[in-house]
Write a protein that holds these residues in place. Structure first.
Motif, PDB file in Angstrom:
ATOM      1  N   GLN A 264     -32.435  15.226 -16.000  1.00 23.44           N
ATOM      2  CA  GLN A 264     -32.902  13.928 -16.523  1.00 23.44           C
ATOM      3  C   GLN A 264     -32.446  13.727 -17.958  1.00 23.44           C
ATOM      4  OE1 GLN A 264     -37.129  13.571 -16.365  1.00 23.44           O
ATOM      5  NE2 GLN A 264     -37.194  11.553 -17.331  1.00 23.44           N
ATOM      6  N   VAL A 265     -32.600  14.800 -18.769  1.00 26.58           N
ATOM      7  CA  VAL A 265     -32.165  14.683 -20.178  1.00 26.58           C
ATOM      8  C   VAL A 265     -30.658  14.460 -20.242  1.00 26.58           C
ATOM      9  CG1 VAL A 265     -31.952  15.932 -22.334  1.00 26.58           C
ATOM     10  CG2 VAL A 265     -34.101  16.023 -21.053  1.00 26.58           C
ATOM     11  N   ARG A 266     -29.917  15.183 -19.401  1.00 22.44           N
ATOM     12  CA  ARG A 266     -28.452  15.049 -19.426  1.00 22.44           C
ATOM     13  C   ARG A 266     -28.036  13.645 -19.010  1.00 22.44           C
ATOM     14  NH1 ARG A 266     -27.483  19.044 -16.463  1.00 22.44           N
ATOM     15  NH2 ARG A 266     -27.346  17.901 -14.493  1.00 22.44           N
ATOM     16  N   ASP A 267     -28.634  13.090 -17.947  1.00 20.34           N
ATOM     17  CA  ASP A 267     -28.298  11.719 -17.520  1.00 20.34           C
ATOM     18  C   ASP A 267     -28.664  10.699 -18.582  1.00 20.34           C
ATOM     19  OD1 ASP A 267     -27.436  12.841 -15.241  1.00 20.34           O
ATOM     20  OD2 ASP A 267     -29.215  12.332 -14.037  1.00 20.34           O
ATOM     21  N   ASP A 268     -29.819  10.871 -19.214  1.00 18.57           N
ATOM     22  CA  ASP A 268     -30.244   9.931 -20.234  1.00 18.57           C
ATOM     23  C   ASP A 268     -29.295   9.955 -21.425  1.00 18.57           C
ATOM     24  OD1 ASP A 268     -32.285   8.057 -21.251  1.00 18.57           O
ATOM     25  OD2 ASP A 268     -32.628   9.627 -22.735  1.00 18.57           O
ATOM     26  N   GLU A 269     -28.893  11.183 -21.820  1.00 20.63           N
ATOM     27  CA  GLU A 269     -27.956  11.310 -22.935  1.00 20.63           C
ATOM     28  C   GLU A 269     -26.631  10.667 -22.587  1.00 20.63           C
ATOM     29  OE1 GLU A 269     -28.356  12.456 -25.945  1.00 20.63           O
ATOM     30  OE2 GLU A 269     -30.497  12.861 -25.611  1.00 20.63           O
ATOM     31  N   PHE A 270     -26.201  10.851 -21.351  1.00 20.16           N
ATOM     32  CA  PHE A 270     -24.919  10.264 -20.949  1.00 20.16           C
ATOM     33  C   PHE A 270     -24.996   8.744 -20.981  1.00 20.16           C
ATOM     34  CE2 PHE A 270     -21.837   8.838 -17.793  1.00 20.16           C
ATOM     35  CZ  PHE A 270     -20.691   9.476 -18.255  1.00 20.16           C
ATOM     36  N   ARG A 271     -26.101   8.176 -20.468  1.00 18.80           N
ATOM     37  CA  ARG A 271     -26.261   6.722 -20.509  1.00 18.80           C
ATOM     38  C   ARG A 271     -26.309   6.191 -21.934  1.00 18.80           C
ATOM     39  NH1 ARG A 271     -29.586   7.814 -16.026  1.00 18.80           N
ATOM     40  NH2 ARG A 271     -31.442   7.902 -17.335  1.00 18.80           N
ATOM     41  N   LYS A 272     -27.027   6.961 -22.803  1.00 16.71           N
ATOM     42  CA  LYS A 272     -27.077   6.551 -24.208  1.00 16.71           C
ATOM     43  C   LYS A 272     -25.700   6.550 -24.834  1.00 16.71           C
ATOM     44  CE  LYS A 272     -31.828   7.992 -25.216  1.00 16.71           C
ATOM     45  NZ  LYS A 272     -32.671   8.912 -26.029  1.00 16.71           N
ATOM     46  N   GLU A 273     -24.902   7.582 -24.505  1.00 14.10           N
ATOM     47  CA  GLU A 273     -23.554   7.670 -25.073  1.00 14.10           C
ATOM     48  C   GLU A 273     -22.693   6.517 -24.565  1.00 14.10           C
ATOM     49  OE1 GLU A 273     -19.883  10.896 -25.406  1.00 14.10           O
ATOM     50  OE2 GLU A 273     -21.729  11.382 -24.317  1.00 14.10           O
ATOM     51  N   ILE A 274     -22.792   6.162 -23.273  1.00 21.86           N
ATOM     52  CA  ILE A 274     -22.016   5.041 -22.713  1.00 21.86           C
ATOM     53  C   ILE A 274     -22.427   3.737 -23.396  1.00 21.86           C
ATOM     54  CG2 ILE A 274     -21.612   3.669 -20.641  1.00 21.86           C
ATOM     55  CD1 ILE A 274     -20.138   6.278 -20.690  1.00 21.86           C
TER      56      ILE A 274
ATOM     57  N   GLN B 273     -15.839  10.596 -14.680  1.00 16.60           N
ATOM     58  CA  GLN B 273     -15.945  11.903 -15.350  1.00 16.60           C
ATOM     59  C   GLN B 273     -17.375  12.419 -15.321  1.00 16.60           C
ATOM     60  OE1 GLN B 273     -13.327  13.520 -16.389  1.00 16.60           O
ATOM     61  NE2 GLN B 273     -14.455  15.279 -17.202  1.00 16.60           N
ATOM     62  N   ARG B 274     -18.322  11.442 -15.503  1.00 13.44           N
ATOM     63  CA  ARG B 274     -19.730  11.840 -15.465  1.00 13.44           C
ATOM     64  C   ARG B 274     -20.131  12.342 -14.078  1.00 13.44           C
ATOM     65  NH1 ARG B 274     -24.780   9.786 -14.360  1.00 13.44           N
ATOM     66  NH2 ARG B 274     -23.893   7.908 -13.438  1.00 13.44           N
ATOM     67  N   GLN B 275     -19.641  11.648 -13.050  1.00 13.40           N
ATOM     68  CA  GLN B 275     -19.941  12.071 -11.684  1.00 13.40           C
ATOM     69  C   GLN B 275     -19.369  13.465 -11.407  1.00 13.40           C
ATOM     70  OE1 GLN B 275     -21.974  10.632  -9.625  1.00 13.40           O
ATOM     71  NE2 GLN B 275     -22.336   8.827 -10.924  1.00 13.40           N
ATOM     72  N   LEU B 276     -18.109  13.656 -11.873  1.00 18.43           N
ATOM     73  CA  LEU B 276     -17.507  14.980 -11.689  1.00 18.43           C
ATOM     74  C   LEU B 276     -18.281  16.053 -12.438  1.00 18.43           C
ATOM     75  CD1 LEU B 276     -13.683  14.102 -11.948  1.00 18.43           C
ATOM     76  CD2 LEU B 276     -14.964  14.713  -9.890  1.00 18.43           C
ATOM     77  N   GLU B 277     -18.671  15.726 -13.667  1.00 24.04           N
ATOM     78  CA  GLU B 277     -19.438  16.687 -14.463  1.00 24.04           C
ATOM     79  C   GLU B 277     -20.783  16.986 -13.810  1.00 24.04           C
ATOM     80  OE1 GLU B 277     -19.944  19.280 -17.682  1.00 24.04           O
ATOM     81  OE2 GLU B 277     -18.182  18.153 -16.976  1.00 24.04           O
TER      82      GLU B 277
END
Length: 376
Positions: A26-36, A119-123
């Motif tokens: 959850q933290v990783r997805d949230d951080e990724f969305r914030k970065e996008i 890239q996010r999906q692959l990661e």
């Protein structure tokens, strides 16, 4: 179990592996969305700034051109119109270019977004695979650990049972040995007490003369017990010749099968009762024993004595007193037979030389007799 500390309240709480993995995801997805979102805002801001800058630059340029055109308007209105038309054309072209750049920026943004999403999906897929692999390894490790612990516990229990059995056997054996030793000790003490009582009663019934005669009888019995085996040519008899004023107790003589004597021992036996008031010492009898040895023509003198019962010197074994009287020894009764054997073996070792000397002596006698006969 994992520990997580709350950044607001500072409280530390524990979560299991699945909960921890869900929180991490959850933290990783949230951080990724914030970065996008941040990148998208930055891109929009850059695009807006670029448009504003281009518009401002164009406006500045156009205003300058308009100023120039106004200055030239009076000179050549046609030129102004042409310039204005050209300016409008250029402005429209620039606006078209800016629109094209904006459209190109939107396409790049969309491509970047699609690429970032892919890239996010692959990661995420890679992380999920790693998490699954780690969970599998963790489960396998837990299974192996449980099996190892179970085997260790079973092995330990078996060892404990084996050690307990061995301890029980050792304890039982120790109890049996202790009981046997105690019974043996009691039996030995009982035998010793009976023997002490016997000797006390025996000595109480004996006179001083009988005490001495009992030691002589003991030595005679010990010698007769092995006479036929070890001393077939020997004699062990009492010394009854008192013509010189004194006599020993026994004389031992031994000879070869040819009748040649090779050893002789004068024995004196001394004993006394425990209740005797005057206690004699062994050295009190050395002079008389040496005198008897020389008068009876014996080679050795041996005093078999029970005197000085507490003496470490005489209790240690065979005592050589030849430094005072030649070829004289003092022994306890238990060394009577070993003493005879020792002296006899030493005499047998020198018997060959004595035989050769006797042969030479007889030859000399024969030669002397032959010379006498020749002279006659």
């Amino acid at each position: 179990m994992q520990e997580i500390k709350c950044p607001k309240c500072g409280e530390v709480f524990q979560v299991d592996e699945s909960g921890y993995a869900a929180i991490v995801k959850q933290v990783r997805d949230d951080e990724f969305r914030k970065e996008i979102a941040q990148r998208e805002r930055a891109f929009v801001s850059e695009k807006s700034m670029a448009v504003d800058l281009a518009v401002a630059q164009a406006r500045s340029e156009k205003e300058e051109e308009i100023t120039q055109l106004k200055a030239k308007l009076s000179e050549n209105k046609l030129a102004v119109d042409l310039a204005a038309a050209q300016a409008r054309s250029e402005k429209e072209e620039e606006i078209a270019q800016l629109k094209a750049r904006l459209q190109s920026g939107d396409a790049q943004k969309q491509a970047a977004l699609r690429e970032a999403e892919a890239q996010r999906q692959l990661e995420l897929a890679r992380k999920d695979a790693e998490i699954a692999q780690l969970q599998s390894r963790l489960k396998q490790s837990e299974t192996d650990a449980r099996l190892a612990v179970q085997n260790a516990v079973q092995s330990r229990d078996a060892q404990i049972v084996q050690l307990q059995n061995e301890m029980d056997r050792e304890k039982l054996a120790a109890q049996l040995r202790a009981k046997s030793a105690e019974e043996q000790h009691k039996l030995e003490i009982s035998q010793k007490d009976e023997q002490i009582a016997y000797y006390r009663d025996f000595k109480a019934k004996q006179s001083t003369k009988m005490v001495g005669e009992s030691l002589e009888q003991h030595c005679m019995t010990e010698f007769n017990r092995i006479r036929a085996l070890a001393f077939k040519n020997a004699t062990f008899e009492k010394d009854n010749d008192a013509r010189t004023g004194s006599k020993g107790d026994f004389i031992y003589r031994d000879c070869t099968d040819e009748g040649m004597e090779f050893i002789s021992i004068m024995f004196e036996m001394k004993n006394e009762m425990d209740t005797t008031a005057t206690k004699h010492k062994n050295e009190d009898f050395f002079r008389e024993l040496d005198k008897d040895r020389r008068e009876k023509g014996c080679e050795y003198a041996v005093l078999v004595s029970l005197l000085e019962g507490d003496s470490e010197l005489y209790n240690g074994g065979i005592v050589d007193v030849s430094h005072r009287y030649p070829k004289m020894y003092v022994i306890r009764p238990q060394f009577f037979i070993p003493m005879i054997t020792l002296l006899r073996n030493a005499a047998l070792d020198s018997l060959q030389y004595r035989t050769e000397l006797e042969l030479v002596r007889r030859q000399n006698i024969d030669i002397t007799h032959f010379e006498d006969e020749m002279n006659d």
